[in-house]
Scaffold this motif. Structure first.
Motif, short mmCIF file in Angstrom:
data_model
loop_
_atom_site.label_atom_id
_atom_site.label_comp_id
_atom_site.label_asym_id
_atom_site.label_seq_id
_atom_site.Cartn_x
_atom_site.Cartn_y
_atom_site.Cartn_z
N ALA A 1 -17.72 40.99 24.68
CA ALA A 1 -18.34 39.69 24.10
C ALA A 1 -19.11 38.89 24.70
N HIS B 1 -23.28 35.59 13.49
CA HIS B 1 -22.10 35.56 14.40
C HIS B 1 -22.26 34.18 14.81
N ASP C 1 -24.92 38.52 21.41
CA ASP C 1 -25.61 38.51 20.23
C ASP C 1 -25.41 39.65 19.40
N ARG C 2 -24.41 40.39 19.83
CA ARG C 2 -23.86 41.81 19.10
C ARG C 2 -22.56 41.79 18.84
N PRO C 3 -22.14 42.39 17.53
CA PRO C 3 -20.77 42.45 17.33
C PRO C 3 -19.99 43.35 17.96
N ASN D 1 -18.12 36.76 17.72
CA ASN D 1 -18.70 37.86 17.68
C ASN D 1 -17.89 39.04 17.77
#
Length: 375
Positions: A116, A70, A121-123, A155
C-alpha cells in the motif's frame, strides 16, 4: 396406438421443458458474465461511461458513478462495492488467504502495508476465505475495523474469497468441481496457486504472496520473475486482465495437475510454461531487459536477493545492512520457516529494520503488543 402417441407427446413435452430450463440457466450465466465484463471495463466502452451498469433479472439498471476514489470520504457508504468496481482499471495489487484465518500474522500485515505504501495510487485487495459477504462500502468499512493495523490505508480493500465464483468462466472450474480437498496433501497451496491465476485473469495487476515485502514499484505492467537461474517464481507476477499467458497457466494447471507434488502447480508450472513458450531465458546482468513477447522476465535479484537456502539470515544481525537497491521486493520463504523464527523488537536483526522502514504501522502495533510478532 393412441397410448403410444400420448407417451410420445409426453416425452416431447418433457424434452421441451428440459431444453427451456437449460436455455434459461445459460442465459443467466451469460448475463452474469456480461455483468462481470461490464463492471471490470473489459468491454472497452464501459470505461468511458460515467455510470454503473448492472444486469439483474434480464433488466439493465443505471446506478450513478462507478469510480472508486482512494482516500475519499465523500462517497456514500451504502454504495455497492465489489472486486470489479475496485479493480476495474486492471492495476490492483492482489493478495489471497485460502484458509479460514482472520487474524493475519505480522508478516502478512507487513506485506500488505508495504504494498500500500509502495503503490499509493493503486488499490490493494486482500481476498480472505473466512470473510462474510461484502456488497457495500459500509460492509467493507466494518470489515476494515477488524484490521486496525491496515485501516489507515485508504487504498487497501478486503473481500471474501469465493473460489467457485472466482473460477467460473475459466478452465479452473472443471478442476475445482472434481477435486476433493480433504484428499489433497497440499490443498492450501494448490488452491492458492489456482486463485492467483483466476484473479490475474479477471482483474489483472500484480499478484504477491503474503510473505513478500515491497520495496520499490515494479516499472513494468506485464512481468514474470525468476526465482533463480533455473526456476521461475510463482510468488509474484504481473499481467493485464485476460492476458493470453494467464490462460496458458490455467490450462496447464488443469491438464497437468499433480497436486501431491510440492510446487508442481506453482513455481514448476511457471517454469515449464515459460520454457515451452520462451525457451531458456538468460541474464547478463540484473539490469538486463529480458523479454518474451510483451512480458518482461525479471532477474532473480529483483525479488530473491536472498536465496531459499539462506532464508534464516533475514533473522540475523547484520554488521552492514544491505540496501537492496536493485530489488523491487523481498520474498521471505515463509514456507521454510518451520522453526517459527519471528521479528523480535530490539533485536537489531535485518527483519526488524525492514519492518521499521517498510511497514511502520505493523511494527508500531507489535511494540504496543496489539499484533503478535510471529511471521
Amino acid at each position: 396406438m393412441l397410448r403410444k402417441l400420448k407417451i410420445l407427446l409426453l416425452i416431447i413435452l418433457l424434452l421441451i421443458i428440459l431444453v427451456f430450463g437449460l436455455l434459461k440457466t445459460s442465459l443467466k450465466k451469460k448475463h452474469k458474465y456480461l455483468k462481470e465484463l461490464l463492471v471490470s471495463g473489459s468491454l472497452g466502452s464501459y470505461s468511458s461511461l460515467a455510470e454503473d451498469t448492472i444486469i439483474k433479472d434480464d433488466i439493465l439498471f443505471v446506478m450513478g458513478t462507478n469510480t472508486i476514489s482512494h482516500g475519499s470520504d465523500s462517497a456514500s457508504t451504502s454504495r455497492p462495492i465489489s472486486p470489479y468496481t475496485v479493480l476495474n482499471q486492471g492495476n490492483g495489487i492482489l493478495f489471497v488467504e485460502t484458509t479460514e484465518k482472520r487474524n493475519p500474522s505480522s508478516l502478512v500485515l507487513c506485506a500488505i502495508e508495504s504494498a500500500a505504501r509502495v503503490y499509493p495510487d493503486r488499490p490493494v485487495a486482500f481476498f480472505i476465505k473466512g470473510l462474510n459477504d461484502i456488497t457495500t462500502e459500509e460492509e467493507e468499512n466494518r470489515t476494515r475495523i477488524s484490521f486496525p493495523t491496515l485501516s489507515s490505508y485508504k487504498n487497501i480493500y478486503f473481500f471474501p474469497l469465493r473460489m467457485e465464483e472466482l473460477f467460473m468462466y475459466t478452465p479452473l472450474i472443471t478442476w475445482y468441481k472434481r477435486v476433493l480437498p480433504r484428499w489433497e496433501r497440499f490443498w492450501t497451496h494448490v488452491s492458492s496457486d489456482a486463485c492467483r491465476f483466476a484473479m490475474m485473469w479477471k482483474y489483472g495487476g500484480i499478484y504477491m504472496d503474503t510473505d513478500v515485502i515491497s520495496l520499490h514499484p515494479v516499472p513494468t505492467n506485464n512481468f514474470i520473475a525468476a526465482e533463480s537461474f533455473k526456476f521461475t517464481s510463482s510468488s509474484v507476477f504481473g499481467l493485464s486482465p485476460f492476458h493470453s499467458l494467464t490462460w496458458e497457466f490455467m490450462q496447464n494447471f488443469v491438464e497437468n495437475y499433480r497436486g501431491n507434488y510440492w510446487g508442481y502447480q506453482g513455481p514448476r508450472l511457471f517454469t515449464r510454461v515459460m520454457r515451452r513458450l520462451c525457451g531458456n531465458l538468460k541474464f547478463k546482468s540484473v539490469d538486463d531487459n529480458v523479454t518474451c513477447g510483451n512480458v518482461s522476465y525479471l532477474h532473480p535479484e529483483r525479488f530473491y536477493p536472498i536465496v531459499s537456502s539462506s532464508w534464516k539470515i533475514y533473522f540475523k544481525v547484520w554488521q552492514n545492512l544491505p540496501t537492496f537497491n536493485k530489488s523491487y521486493g523481498l520474498h521471505f520463504w515463509n514456507y521454510r520457516n518451520n522453526e517459527q523464527e519471528t521479528m523480535v523488537p530490539g533485536s537489531n536483526t535485518l527483519v526488524e529494520h525492514l519492518y521499521q522502514q517498510h511497514c511502520p504501522s505493523t511494527y508500531g502495533s507489535i511494540l504496543k503488543k496489539k499484533v503478535p510478532s510471529g511471521v
